[in-house]
Write a protein that holds these residues in place. Structure first.
Motif, mmCIF file in Angstrom:
data_model
loop_
_atom_site.group_PDB
_atom_site.id
_atom_site.type_symbol
_atom_site.label_atom_id
_atom_site.label_comp_id
_atom_site.label_asym_id
_atom_site.label_seq_id
_atom_site.Cartn_x
_atom_site.Cartn_y
_atom_site.Cartn_z
ATOM 1 N N LEU A 96 64.326 88.590 -50.411
ATOM 2 C CA LEU A 96 64.011 88.400 -51.559
ATOM 3 C C LEU A 96 62.290 87.311 -51.305
ATOM 4 C CD1 LEU A 96 66.182 87.467 -53.940
ATOM 5 C CD2 LEU A 96 64.679 89.566 -53.918
ATOM 6 N N ASN A 97 62.899 86.366 -50.598
ATOM 7 C CA ASN A 97 61.601 85.184 -49.573
ATOM 8 C C ASN A 97 60.526 85.897 -49.109
ATOM 9 O OD1 ASN A 97 61.756 82.755 -50.571
ATOM 10 N ND2 ASN A 97 64.027 82.564 -49.221
ATOM 11 N N ASP A 98 61.361 87.430 -48.363
ATOM 12 C CA ASP A 98 59.877 88.753 -47.407
ATOM 13 C C ASP A 98 59.102 89.883 -48.237
ATOM 14 O OD1 ASP A 98 60.852 86.774 -45.070
ATOM 15 O OD2 ASP A 98 62.030 89.024 -44.515
ATOM 16 N N ILE A 99 59.595 90.008 -48.993
ATOM 17 C CA ILE A 99 58.795 90.501 -50.171
ATOM 18 C C ILE A 99 57.518 90.122 -50.198
ATOM 19 C CG2 ILE A 99 60.384 90.979 -52.005
ATOM 20 C CD1 ILE A 99 60.344 93.864 -51.929
ATOM 21 N N SER A 100 58.386 88.569 -51.039
ATOM 22 C CA SER A 100 57.004 87.908 -51.848
ATOM 23 C C SER A 100 56.136 87.183 -51.067
ATOM 24 C CB SER A 100 57.974 86.640 -52.598
ATOM 25 O OG SER A 100 58.092 85.796 -51.752
#
Length: 454
Positions: A163-167
């Motif tokens: 989730l952090n990477d996609i944001s």
């Protein structure tokens, strides 16, 4: 004078890294021991994530050493899940050394093994690795696939990373609204599970998103929370990232005093951190003193900036050489494993051949006995029964590995097929035993009668 400062800085950096890694080595060895004793796949995955987290932000060498040790455990225990996760981590080490081609190659190997296990959490983790070597659009696609695998598993830590990477990728594509959806999701998981290891990055992303959306007050709140969280965790990487966020924030607001203040904090951390940490704050100081027409200070920080750039370039070249060396070690290890596998198969084939020859010799011996007048019926029957048992067990022995591959070692399927095979072999064994031994005994009787009549 500047040369002496550089020497002192380098010495302090090496000492701090050595002390940090000494403590990590003990933790790593303990986690490896726990991995060997773990009973479930969930336990194994939790242990491996904790182990690899120890080294991902520090020593490339240690990261690779422990990944290879995990790979050896996976091969020794014939555990595809451990092998796949170890290969994924080895791929990540190559990513850290800017060898993206090798990273992709090894990560794809790990994905093939993971797909054989069918473990959703493992497959989801590997898709995060695949996303790291793609452009933003393809990375987002891979991360969405990863999230699809992870969201219904116990791997909430892995899900947080995805989730952090996609944001972050949505922010790079200047799509703050989409980034906000995933950053908020990561924030909810953080609060629900009381999991704060990566909270600094989540809070930083939320702050950047609100800054892009023009919500400067909300952005400041998130950045400030990220600073407090980094101080609470006593994590220099998290502190550096949090101060960097505030530096960018105040640059956007054109507040030069605050930019200088956070540059100073970053510069202080850089004294015992990676060389690349020195680049941004020293460049800010150079621009600041240049505008103030303070030539001495401007020159000083320009030299530090240039030295940091040169050191980083030298470090990258060293890491590239190291990457080639590790790649060759990895290739040699693969060759050695292939040779060991070939030797094992050769030994197995020799044993099969020896058994087959033994069976042929036994059959010939049995035929000779049937022609002998000195051997009675009981001996022929006994040797015949033993011979048939060896033949049928040999058939079962040869058939078993193919059965394992066919059923992927599923106990239920193997049991059903073995019952069917037994249903065929057992009656066949009894009928053949009755017919063959009967013929041999009858032949022996005729031989004995013929001998007597003469």
């Amino acid at each position: 004078m500047l040369f002496m400062k550089r020497i002192m800085f380098f010495t302090l950096f090496i000492c701090s890294q050595w002390l940090h890694l000494s403590g990590q080595q003990t933790d790593g060895d303990n986690l490896l021991a726990s991995l060997s004793l773990a009973k479930t796949d969930e336990e194994r995955q939790d242990i491996m994530m904790e182990l690899f987290d120890l080294y991902e932000n520090y020593s490339v060498d240690s990261n690779m050493i422990y990944a290879n040790r995990v790979l050896e455990i996976g091969k020794q225990t014939n555990n595809l899940l451990i092998e796949a996760r170890a290969l994924d981590e080895i791929g990540y080490v190559f990513y850290r050394m800017d060898n993206r081609q090798k990273c992709l190659e090894i990560t794809l190997q790990s994905l093939k093994l993971a797909e054989k296990t069918g473990n959703q959490r493992l497959i989801g983790i590997i898709y995060i690795g695949l996303a790291s070597v793609q452009d933003e659009e393809k990375a987002i696609s891979y991360l969405k696939t990863s999230i699809g695998f992870l969201k219904n598993t116990s791997g909430y830590k892995d899900l947080t990373i995805a989730l952090n990477d996609i944001s972050i990728n949505y922010l790079r594509m200047e799509m703050p609204d989409s980034a906000l959806v995933y950053a908020q999701w990561a924030y909810e998981i953080m609060l629900r599970y009381n999991y704060f290891t990566y909270s600094g990055y989540t809070l930083g992303s939320l702050g950047k998103i609100h800054l892009e959306l023009g919500n400067t007050t909300k952005a400041s709140e998130y950045f400030n929370t990220a600073v407090n969280d980094a101080v609470r965790q006593n994590s220099d990487p998290l502190k550096y990232a949090a101060y960097n966020n505030f530096l960018l924030y105040y640059q956007k607001l054109n507040n030069l005093d605050s930019v200088f203040y956070y540059s100073q904090k970053m510069y202080n951390l850089a004294q015992t951190g990676p060389v690349r940490w020195m680049i941004l704050p020293s460049n800010v100081f150079y621009d600041f003193y240049k505008k103030k027409r303070n030539a001495d200070s401007a020159l000083k920080y320009h030299e530090i900036y240039q030295w940091a750039q040169d050191s980083l370039f030298s470090s990258q070249k060293t890491q590239h050489v190291l990457a080639l060396s590790i790649e060759e070690d990895f290739r040699q290890k693969e060759i050695l494993l292939a040779q060991e596998k070939a030797n094992e198969e050769r030994k197995l084939n020799i044993q099969y051949a020896a058994i087959a020859i033994g069976i042929i010799v036994l059959i010939l011996f049995l035929l000779l006995l049937s022609r002998s007048i000195r051997v009675n019926e009981r001996v022929i029957m006994f040797v015949g029964v033993i011979g048939l048992l060896i033949v049928f067990e040999f058939i079962n022995l040869v058939f078993h590995p193919f059965l394992g591959k066919l059923t992927h070692h599923s106990p239920l399927l193997m049991l059903l097929i073995m019952v069917c095979v037994a249903a065929i072999l057992v009656p066949a064994h009894h009928r053949l035993e009755k017919w063959l031994i009967g013929r041999l005994v009858e032949k022996n009787k005729k031989t004995r009668l013929t001998a007597k009549s003469h």
